[in-house]
Scaffold this active site. Structure first.
Site, PDB file in Angstrom:
ATOM      1  N   GLY A  20     -28.116  20.333 -22.437  1.00 47.23           N
ATOM      2  CA  GLY A  20     -29.529  20.711 -22.496  1.00 47.23           C
ATOM      3  C   GLY A  20     -30.433  19.575 -22.035  1.00 47.23           C
ATOM      4  O   GLY A  20     -31.416  19.780 -21.318  1.00 47.23           O
ATOM      5  N   ARG A  24     -28.939  13.262 -20.731  1.00 45.02           N
ATOM      6  CA  ARG A  24     -27.498  13.343 -21.004  1.00 45.02           C
ATOM      7  C   ARG A  24     -26.751  13.729 -19.737  1.00 45.02           C
ATOM      8  O   ARG A  24     -25.615  13.290 -19.518  1.00 45.02           O
ATOM      9  CB  ARG A  24     -27.223  14.368 -22.113  1.00 45.02           C
ATOM     10  CG  ARG A  24     -27.688  13.885 -23.460  1.00 45.02           C
ATOM     11  CD  ARG A  24     -26.575  14.049 -24.465  1.00 45.02           C
ATOM     12  NE  ARG A  24     -26.789  13.161 -25.585  1.00 45.02           N
ATOM     13  CZ  ARG A  24     -26.905  13.533 -26.839  1.00 45.02           C
ATOM     14  NH1 ARG A  24     -26.820  14.809 -27.144  1.00 45.02           N
ATOM     15  NH2 ARG A  24     -27.082  12.645 -27.784  1.00 45.02           N
ATOM     16  N   ARG A  43     -39.226  18.607 -12.161  1.00 45.16           N
ATOM     17  CA  ARG A  43     -39.569  18.640 -13.602  1.00 45.16           C
ATOM     18  C   ARG A  43     -38.711  17.674 -14.431  1.00 45.16           C
ATOM     19  O   ARG A  43     -38.501  17.897 -15.632  1.00 45.16           O
ATOM     20  CB  ARG A  43     -39.404  20.047 -14.184  1.00 45.16           C
ATOM     21  CG  ARG A  43     -40.466  21.003 -13.719  1.00 45.16           C
ATOM     22  CD  ARG A  43     -40.199  22.400 -14.211  1.00 45.16           C
ATOM     23  NE  ARG A  43     -41.203  23.287 -13.643  1.00 45.16           N
ATOM     24  CZ  ARG A  43     -42.188  23.859 -14.335  1.00 45.16           C
ATOM     25  NH1 ARG A  43     -42.276  23.687 -15.631  1.00 45.16           N
ATOM     26  NH2 ARG A  43     -43.068  24.625 -13.743  1.00 45.16           N
ATOM     27  N   GLY A  89     -23.143  21.195 -25.716  1.00 46.83           N
ATOM     28  CA  GLY A  89     -24.364  21.152 -26.515  1.00 46.83           C
ATOM     29  C   GLY A  89     -24.077  20.938 -27.985  1.00 46.83           C
ATOM     30  O   GLY A  89     -22.947  20.661 -28.382  1.00 46.83           O
ATOM     31  N   GLU A 178     -26.885  28.134 -32.290  1.00 51.12           N
ATOM     32  CA  GLU A 178     -27.408  27.319 -31.189  1.00 51.12           C
ATOM     33  C   GLU A 178     -28.395  28.194 -30.445  1.00 51.12           C
ATOM     34  O   GLU A 178     -28.845  29.188 -31.000  1.00 51.12           O
ATOM     35  CB  GLU A 178     -26.271  26.715 -30.332  1.00 51.12           C
ATOM     36  CG  GLU A 178     -25.271  27.706 -29.781  1.00 51.12           C
ATOM     37  CD  GLU A 178     -25.730  28.373 -28.524  1.00 51.12           C
ATOM     38  OE1 GLU A 178     -25.739  27.716 -27.483  1.00 51.12           O
ATOM     39  OE2 GLU A 178     -26.057  29.586 -28.569  1.00 51.12           O
ATOM     40  N   MET A 179     -28.735  27.901 -29.207  1.00 52.77           N
ATOM     41  CA  MET A 179     -29.837  28.652 -28.606  1.00 52.77           C
ATOM     42  C   MET A 179     -29.584  29.188 -27.185  1.00 52.77           C
ATOM     43  O   MET A 179     -30.468  29.843 -26.630  1.00 52.77           O
ATOM     44  CB  MET A 179     -31.099  27.771 -28.595  1.00 52.77           C
ATOM     45  CG  MET A 179     -31.517  27.351 -30.000  1.00 52.77           C
ATOM     46  SD  MET A 179     -33.009  26.338 -30.039  1.00 52.77           S
ATOM     47  CE  MET A 179     -34.253  27.573 -29.720  1.00 52.77           C
ATOM     48  N   SER A 202     -24.052  19.192 -34.946  1.00 51.37           N
ATOM     49  CA  SER A 202     -24.980  18.069 -35.139  1.00 51.37           C
ATOM     50  C   SER A 202     -25.677  18.154 -36.487  1.00 51.37           C
ATOM     51  O   SER A 202     -26.190  17.158 -36.988  1.00 51.37           O
ATOM     52  CB  SER A 202     -26.028  18.039 -34.033  1.00 51.37           C
ATOM     53  OG  SER A 202     -26.771  19.233 -34.053  1.00 51.37           O
ATOM     54  N   ASP A 203     -25.710  19.353 -37.060  1.00 52.69           N
ATOM     55  CA  ASP A 203     -26.313  19.496 -38.380  1.00 52.69           C
ATOM     56  C   ASP A 203     -25.644  20.638 -39.130  1.00 52.69           C
ATOM     57  O   ASP A 203     -25.052  21.517 -38.537  1.00 52.69           O
ATOM     58  CB  ASP A 203     -27.837  19.665 -38.310  1.00 52.69           C
ATOM     59  CG  ASP A 203     -28.266  20.626 -37.236  1.00 52.69           C
ATOM     60  OD1 ASP A 203     -28.386  20.199 -36.067  1.00 52.69           O
ATOM     61  OD2 ASP A 203     -28.427  21.799 -37.549  1.00 52.69           O
TER      62      ASP A 203
HETATM   63  N1  HPA Z   1     -30.463  25.817 -34.789  1.00 57.67           N
HETATM   64  C1  HPA Z   1     -30.446  26.124 -33.495  1.00 57.67           C
HETATM   65  N2  HPA Z   1     -29.912  25.330 -32.579  1.00 57.67           N
HETATM   66  C2  HPA Z   1     -29.343  24.183 -32.990  1.00 57.67           C
HETATM   67  C3  HPA Z   1     -29.321  23.820 -34.317  1.00 57.67           C
HETATM   68  C4  HPA Z   1     -29.906  24.683 -35.266  1.00 57.67           C
HETATM   69  O1  HPA Z   1     -29.930  24.412 -36.472  1.00 57.67           O
HETATM   70  N3  HPA Z   1     -28.722  22.592 -34.401  1.00 57.67           N
HETATM   71  C5  HPA Z   1     -28.369  22.248 -33.141  1.00 57.67           C
HETATM   72  N4  HPA Z   1     -28.757  23.198 -32.284  1.00 57.67           N
END
Ligand code: HPA
Length: 235
Positions: A20, A24, A43, A89, A178-179, A202-203
């Site tokens: 993303g 990176r 951009r 990601g 994720e997104m 990551s979390d």
């Molecule tokens: N939500 C959405 N996307 C993410 C998250 C999350 O908590 N952590 C890392 N990418």
């Protein structure tokens, strides 16, 4: 030459890694590829192409969220004939058995985004990973001794979601949020390309745990090494 990726035909390799964060993308290209050439600066969404193990590989930043991601991946597939796409990601885990820094290979992606509802006129499409990329990535992760899980993710339009919302997805076996993955798998299907999302946790949304910047950096390189191994074996 597309609007957002200012590269000429042939500048970009058929195999593309997709972080993303554009910095990176630069870091990854400079660290792992030789004969590196920057193919995009529009951009500041940096894209580089180089060689690894004798194979051409590109790394293109995508930004965050499905609409931004969709712009770059559409141009890669339509204008540059990309045929293998690997997203690298991060994600937030929603199952207690999954640990911070574990790697998740997204077998499929549910989504709360409106993009596929629009595309399929209210009906549901099931965006899924390419089996061969998935198997190769799983094998590579195991060889490296990385804790790896293969399973479904949720591609959300929200990073800061309502805390009540993730529990419904967790009850249906979704591993992490994720997104971008649903859009990746949908576009790959539309253009007949192979795609996989390799994600590091990551979390942790269940217990609120976060990785430090240093840990994110280390787990990013570990994930990138898995993705590159897969990329070069398919290039
Ligand atoms: N939500 C959405 N996307 C993410 C998250 C999350 O908590 N952590 C890392 N990418």
């Amino acid at each position: 030459m597309g609007i957002h990726i200012a590269a000429s035909p042939g500048d970009i390799a058929p195999t593309v890694l997709l972080p993303g964060d554009p910095l990176r993308a630069k870091f990854l290209a400079e660290r792992y590829l030789t004969d590196v050439r920057c193919h995009n600066e529009v951009r500041n969404m940096l894209g580089h192409t180089g060689t690894r193990d004798g194979k051409r590989v590109s790394v293109q930043g995508t930004g965050m969220g499905a609409p931004s991601f969709s712009i770059y991946v559409n141009e890669l597939l339509r204008d540059h004939r990309a045929s293998t796409l690997i997203r690298v990601g991060t994600c937030g885990a929603i199952q207690p058995r999954i640990g911070l820094r574990d790697v998740i290979l997204a077998t499929g992606a549910s989504t709360s985004s409106g993009m596929n509802r629009h595309r399929f006129q209210g009906m549901d499409f099931a965006p899924t990973a390419d089996f061969h990329l998935l198997r190769a990535a799983h094998d590579a992760a195991e060889r490296k001794g990385v804790r790896v899980h293969a399973g479904p993710v949720l591609s959300s339009d929200f990073f800061y979601d309502d805390p009540a919302d993730w529990q419904r997805w967790a009850a249906y076996g979704v591993l992490a949020i994720e997104m971008e993955c649903a859009e990746l798998y949908t576009l790959a299907a539309r253009f007949g390309a192979r795609a996989l999302a390799v994600l590091t946790v990551s979390d942790h949304i269940v217990d609120g745990g976060h990785t430090t910047a240093q840990e994110r950096e280390t787990s990013f390189t570990r994930m990138a090494e898995i993705a590159l191994e897969v990329a070069t074996s398919f290039a």
